[in-house]
Design a protein around this motif. Structure first.
Motif, PDB file in Angstrom:
ATOM      1  N   ARG A   1     -18.208 -26.075  12.914  1.00 22.29           N
ATOM      2  CA  ARG A   1     -17.150 -25.782  12.188  1.00 22.29           C
ATOM      3  C   ARG A   1     -16.093 -24.151  12.431  1.00 22.29           C
ATOM      4  NH1 ARG A   1     -18.905 -26.954   6.043  1.00 22.29           N
ATOM      5  NH2 ARG A   1     -16.781 -25.938   5.471  1.00 22.29           N
ATOM      6  N   TYR A   2     -16.268 -24.327  14.167  1.00 18.91           N
ATOM      7  CA  TYR A   2     -15.900 -23.328  15.186  1.00 18.91           C
ATOM      8  C   TYR A   2     -14.843 -22.764  14.034  1.00 18.91           C
ATOM      9  CZ  TYR A   2     -19.369 -25.698  17.865  1.00 18.91           C
ATOM     10  OH  TYR A   2     -20.850 -26.771  18.391  1.00 18.91           O
ATOM     11  N   ASP A   3     -13.484 -22.932  13.962  1.00 17.63           N
ATOM     12  CA  ASP A   3     -12.622 -22.544  13.622  1.00 17.63           C
ATOM     13  C   ASP A   3     -13.064 -21.567  12.499  1.00 17.63           C
ATOM     14  OD1 ASP A   3     -10.867 -22.997  16.069  1.00 17.63           O
ATOM     15  OD2 ASP A   3     -10.373 -24.813  14.922  1.00 17.63           O
ATOM     16  N   GLU A   4     -13.757 -22.227  11.218  1.00 19.35           N
ATOM     17  CA  GLU A   4     -13.917 -21.439  10.106  1.00 19.35           C
ATOM     18  C   GLU A   4     -14.882 -20.366  10.652  1.00 19.35           C
ATOM     19  OE1 GLU A   4     -14.697 -24.491   6.722  1.00 19.35           O
ATOM     20  OE2 GLU A   4     -14.502 -26.120   8.309  1.00 19.35           O
ATOM     21  N   SER A   5     -16.032 -20.656  10.801  1.00 19.61           N
ATOM     22  CA  SER A   5     -16.577 -19.742  11.624  1.00 19.61           C
ATOM     23  C   SER A   5     -16.276 -18.242  12.212  1.00 19.61           C
ATOM     24  CB  SER A   5     -17.368 -19.604  12.839  1.00 19.61           C
ATOM     25  OG  SER A   5     -18.754 -19.124  13.167  1.00 19.61           O
ATOM     26  N   ASN A   6     -14.949 -18.038  12.455  1.00 17.37           N
ATOM     27  CA  ASN A   6     -14.403 -17.459  13.825  1.00 17.37           C
ATOM     28  C   ASN A   6     -13.603 -16.063  12.933  1.00 17.37           C
ATOM     29  OD1 ASN A   6     -15.657 -17.540  16.021  1.00 17.37           O
ATOM     30  ND2 ASN A   6     -13.713 -18.672  17.750  1.00 17.37           N
ATOM     31  N   ASP A   7     -13.283 -16.763  11.766  1.00 18.90           N
ATOM     32  CA  ASP A   7     -12.404 -17.078  10.785  1.00 18.90           C
ATOM     33  C   ASP A   7     -13.178 -15.518  10.122  1.00 18.90           C
ATOM     34  OD1 ASP A   7     -10.283 -18.275  11.262  1.00 18.90           O
ATOM     35  OD2 ASP A   7      -9.938 -19.316   9.680  1.00 18.90           O
ATOM     36  N   TYR A   8     -14.190 -15.789   9.815  1.00 16.97           N
ATOM     37  CA  TYR A   8     -15.672 -14.918   8.693  1.00 16.97           C
ATOM     38  C   TYR A   8     -15.827 -13.899  10.179  1.00 16.97           C
ATOM     39  CZ  TYR A   8     -16.060 -17.409   4.821  1.00 16.97           C
ATOM     40  OH  TYR A   8     -16.167 -18.030   3.454  1.00 16.97           O
ATOM     41  N   PHE A   9     -15.738 -14.045  11.168  1.00 13.50           N
ATOM     42  CA  PHE A   9     -16.355 -13.582  11.810  1.00 13.50           C
ATOM     43  C   PHE A   9     -15.898 -12.305  12.415  1.00 13.50           C
ATOM     44  CE2 PHE A   9     -19.738 -16.069  14.159  1.00 13.50           C
ATOM     45  CZ  PHE A   9     -20.696 -15.298  13.221  1.00 13.50           C
ATOM     46  N   GLU A  10     -13.978 -12.638  12.248  1.00 14.24           N
ATOM     47  CA  GLU A  10     -12.351 -12.389  12.872  1.00 14.24           C
ATOM     48  C   GLU A  10     -13.259 -11.171  11.307  1.00 14.24           C
ATOM     49  OE1 GLU A  10      -9.244 -10.238  14.348  1.00 14.24           O
ATOM     50  OE2 GLU A  10     -11.441 -11.768  15.639  1.00 14.24           O
ATOM     51  N   LYS A  11     -13.438 -11.180  10.436  1.00 15.77           N
ATOM     52  CA  LYS A  11     -13.333 -10.333   9.152  1.00 15.77           C
ATOM     53  C   LYS A  11     -13.987  -9.303   9.259  1.00 15.77           C
ATOM     54  CE  LYS A  11     -11.033 -13.987   5.510  1.00 15.77           C
ATOM     55  NZ  LYS A  11     -12.035 -14.305   4.578  1.00 15.77           N
ATOM     56  N   ALA A  12     -15.618  -9.822   9.971  1.00 12.67           N
ATOM     57  CA  ALA A  12     -16.335  -8.738   9.731  1.00 12.67           C
ATOM     58  C   ALA A  12     -16.239  -8.028  11.113  1.00 12.67           C
ATOM     59  CB  ALA A  12     -17.615  -9.642   9.925  1.00 12.67           C
ATOM     60  N   PHE A  13     -15.396  -8.498  12.002  1.00 14.65           N
ATOM     61  CA  PHE A  13     -14.877  -7.178  13.241  1.00 14.65           C
ATOM     62  C   PHE A  13     -14.130  -6.190  12.618  1.00 14.65           C
ATOM     63  CE2 PHE A  13     -11.717  -6.564  16.198  1.00 14.65           C
ATOM     64  CZ  PHE A  13     -12.251  -6.052  17.553  1.00 14.65           C
ATOM     65  N   LEU A  14     -13.406  -6.550  12.168  1.00 12.63           N
ATOM     66  CA  LEU A  14     -12.232  -6.233  11.053  1.00 12.63           C
ATOM     67  C   LEU A  14     -12.030  -4.778  10.403  1.00 12.63           C
ATOM     68  CD1 LEU A  14      -9.332  -8.002  10.674  1.00 12.63           C
ATOM     69  CD2 LEU A  14      -9.268  -6.660  12.788  1.00 12.63           C
ATOM     70  N   TYR A  15     -13.937  -5.532  10.039  1.00  9.67           N
ATOM     71  CA  TYR A  15     -14.303  -4.072   8.882  1.00  9.67           C
ATOM     72  C   TYR A  15     -14.943  -3.399   9.903  1.00  9.67           C
ATOM     73  CZ  TYR A  15     -17.371  -2.704   5.242  1.00  9.67           C
ATOM     74  OH  TYR A  15     -18.038  -2.122   3.671  1.00  9.67           O
ATOM     75  N   GLY A  16     -15.289  -3.809  10.819  1.00 10.82           N
ATOM     76  CA  GLY A  16     -16.165  -2.302  11.496  1.00 10.82           C
ATOM     77  C   GLY A  16     -15.530  -1.657  12.206  1.00 10.82           C
ATOM     78  N   GLU A  17     -13.952  -2.395  11.882  1.00 14.65           N
ATOM     79  CA  GLU A  17     -13.078  -1.562  12.521  1.00 14.65           C
ATOM     80  C   GLU A  17     -12.197  -0.729  11.998  1.00 14.65           C
ATOM     81  OE1 GLU A  17     -11.252  -1.534  15.943  1.00 14.65           O
ATOM     82  OE2 GLU A  17     -13.400  -1.862  16.502  1.00 14.65           O
ATOM     83  N   ASP A  18     -12.092  -0.472  10.371  1.00 14.58           N
ATOM     84  CA  ASP A  18     -12.339   0.108   8.638  1.00 14.58           C
ATOM     85  C   ASP A  18     -12.839   1.202   9.079  1.00 14.58           C
ATOM     86  OD1 ASP A  18     -10.866   1.369   6.712  1.00 14.58           O
ATOM     87  OD2 ASP A  18     -11.323  -0.689   5.834  1.00 14.58           O
ATOM     88  N   TYR A  19     -12.753   2.391   9.374  1.00 17.72           N
ATOM     89  CA  TYR A  19     -13.545   3.649   8.712  1.00 17.72           C
ATOM     90  C   TYR A  19     -13.425   4.230   7.222  1.00 17.72           C
ATOM     91  CZ  TYR A  19     -14.615   2.788  14.220  1.00 17.72           C
ATOM     92  OH  TYR A  19     -14.869   2.288  15.159  1.00 17.72           O
ATOM     93  N   ARG A  20     -12.387   3.431   6.495  1.00 23.30           N
ATOM     94  CA  ARG A  20     -12.353   4.179   5.399  1.00 23.30           C
ATOM     95  C   ARG A  20     -13.776   4.833   5.014  1.00 23.30           C
ATOM     96  NH1 ARG A  20      -8.341   0.316   2.567  1.00 23.30           N
ATOM     97  NH2 ARG A  20      -9.595  -1.171   3.576  1.00 23.30           N
ATOM     98  N   ILE A  21     -13.757   5.938   3.344  1.00 28.05           N
ATOM     99  CA  ILE A  21     -15.027   5.853   3.346  1.00 28.05           C
ATOM    100  C   ILE A  21     -14.835   5.958   1.650  1.00 28.05           C
ATOM    101  CG2 ILE A  21     -17.170   7.621   2.623  1.00 28.05           C
ATOM    102  CD1 ILE A  21     -16.491   8.364   6.203  1.00 28.05           C
ATOM    103  N   ASN A  22     -15.690   5.794   1.090  1.00 29.57           N
ATOM    104  CA  ASN A  22     -14.929   5.554  -0.603  1.00 29.57           C
ATOM    105  C   ASN A  22     -16.444   6.740  -1.274  1.00 29.57           C
ATOM    106  OD1 ASN A  22     -16.216   5.330  -3.167  1.00 29.57           O
ATOM    107  ND2 ASN A  22     -15.680   3.304  -3.293  1.00 29.57           N
TER     108      ASN A  22
END
Length: 473
Positions: free
Chosen positions: A78-99
């Motif tokens: 299910r490659y399209d669905e897979s890439n949706d999740y990988f994109e979320k992970a990639f963007l999460y890695g780009e987010d440098y906000r700190i709690n």
């Protein structure tokens, strides 16, 4: 500052109690149901188990939730669905906000209060999966976008470290970029990527991970040098590789690039070390004579009361993360088509890279852990002066909450192998043979339809592996 820590203890008592209620199990053990289903190849049940914890999709384990979903969905095709999740992970890695509240709480309890942002190699591998998903969907342009993202990640990794003993370049990723460029008939960029990969294998991977440049990489480097019109470079590398008889040959069919994901990556466990504290002037030393460790800390910015409290500590235990390998079941593999057989070659040892990345930052991990435990003890002693019962409760909390961060992406393969094999135009049957350490073979047959000049991509995952030996700790 220490006084601020004491204040946070009093105001954030409820937050600390929440930390106590969490399980003492490692991340692997806490997700045992998912891990068992995944390791047994029950992918649909593994996915259901994973997605039953949808609350983690926006929590401190958001990165891990996304990459685990992405990997399982990729294995399910299910490659399209897979890439949706990988994109979320990639963007999460780009987010440098700190709690910052969670960061403060981590010094009062343990580092699991902070969000897990992923190891360096995990951010590279997620883009590998994303690119491969696109290639299987015949979306070469989208795969090239991931190539550019990979290149940016590699530059960031290289800029972060200067030492020759650091994992700061990834030969596998450069090889992957070359494979994608070659499939797109961009032979010049493919040659550059292959050349970079070969240099890293030769200069770093052989020394750091005992992984040499695959023979297939050398063949692809020569081929793209010839097709790019770089005949001087072609002759130079042909001589360097000891392949004086190599000649570029055209093909009437297509090609298959086959990736074998063997075994499973290591998991993080917890181990503890006892440290002795001594003070000399404005310096405090945390030492472990058995392991030859000594960590100095300056007391310049601490009050006299805090200095006395710190110097009053004697011995305490600190928890650290440590990797545990899951031994591979299969040792080698070959692929055969139309009477031609080739061995799959090791191109990335994720297991060794994981150990290396943790080792590289261990000094920082130890420093943070020592300060964390010392400040918890200082707070405990300070409270005991006015309220022995409350001080005892805080001491109990300190003991319970002293825990290492054992989170990591645990569905990754132990290692990645590959080869390139020619196919004839039309229908092709390909046999994969994998062998365990007793040379017992298992065969898998695949059928491909290929057009002239087409490059097909296939991944095969062997999930069999040994269990992590937690008794070591």
């Amino acid at each position: 500052m220490p006084n601020a820590c004491t204040t946070i203890w009093r105001k954030g008592f409820l937050l600390v109690l929440i930390g106590i209620s969490s399980s003492c199990a490692t991340y692997y053990q806490a997700n045992y149901d998912f891990n068992q289903e995944f390791e047994n190849g029950n992918l649909e049940r593994a996915l259901a188990s994973l997605q039953s914890k949808s609350s983690e999709s926006n929590g401190k384990r958001e990165f891990l939730y996304a990459v685990n979903n992405g990997l399982v969905l990729s294995l399910l095709g299910r490659y399209d669905e897979s890439n949706d999740y990988f994109e979320k992970a990639f963007l999460y890695g780009e987010d440098y906000r700190i709690n910052y509240l969670n960061e403060a709480a981590s010094y009062l309890t343990n580092p699991n209060f902070t969000a897990y942002r992923g190891e360096d190699h995990e951010h590279l591998i997620l883009l590998y999966y994303k690119a491969i998903n696109y290639l299987k969907l015949s979306k070469t342009e989208e795969a090239l976008v991931e190539c550019r993202r990979l290149n940016i990640r590699l530059q960031q990794l290289s800029d972060r470290y200067n030492s020759e003993d650091k994992y700061k370049q990834d030969a596998f990723v450069h090889t992957l970029m070359g494979i994608i460029y070659q499939a797109d008939k961009d032979y010049n960029n493919a040659f550059i990527a292959y050349r970079n990969a070969f240099n890293i294998y030769r200069d770093e991977y052989t020394r750091l991970f005992n992984v040499e440049a695959p023979h297939q990489l050398k063949l692809d480097l020569l081929k793209t040098a010839w097709l790019s019109g770089m005949f001087d470079e072609f002759k130079q590398y042909r001589e360097e590789f000891g392949m004086p008889d190599y000649q570029h040959e055209t093909s009437d069919g297509g090609e298959l690039v086959f990736f074998w994901h063997n075994g499973l990556s290591p998991v993080k466990a917890e181990w503890g070390i006892n440290f002795v504290i001594s003070r000399r002037g404005n310096m405090v030393y945390f030492s472990n004579p058995e392991l030859g460790m000594s960590f100095p800390f300056s007391l310049e910015n601490y009050s006299d009361k805090d200095k006395n409290n710190l110097s009053g500590l004697e011995v305490f235990r600190v928890a650290f993360p440590r990797y545990v390998e899951r031994p591979v079941y299969y040792q080698s593999a070959t692929i055969e088509s139309h009477g031609k057989k080739k061995s799959l070659e090791l191109m990335e040892d994720i297991n060794r890279i994981a150990f290396k990345t943790l080792q590289e930052r261990m000094t920082l991990e130890m420093s943070k852990a020592l300060i964390r435990v010392a400040m918890k003890k200082v707070t405990e002693y300070e409270v005991r002066k006015s309220d022995k019962n409350l001080g005892s409760i805080i001491g109990l909390i300190n003991a319970i909450t002293e825990k290492a961060d054992t989170r990591n992406w645990q569905t990754l393969p132990h290692s990645i192998y590959y080869c390139r094999i020619p196919l004839e135009e039309g229908s092709n049957t390909v046999r994969l043979t994998i062998n365990n350490d007793r040379m017992i073979s298992t065969d898998y047959d695949f059928t491909y339809q290929v057009k002239k000049g087409e490059t097909l991509f296939h991944t095969f995952s062997s999930l069999e592996s040994g269990y992590p030996n937690y008794n070591f700790y």
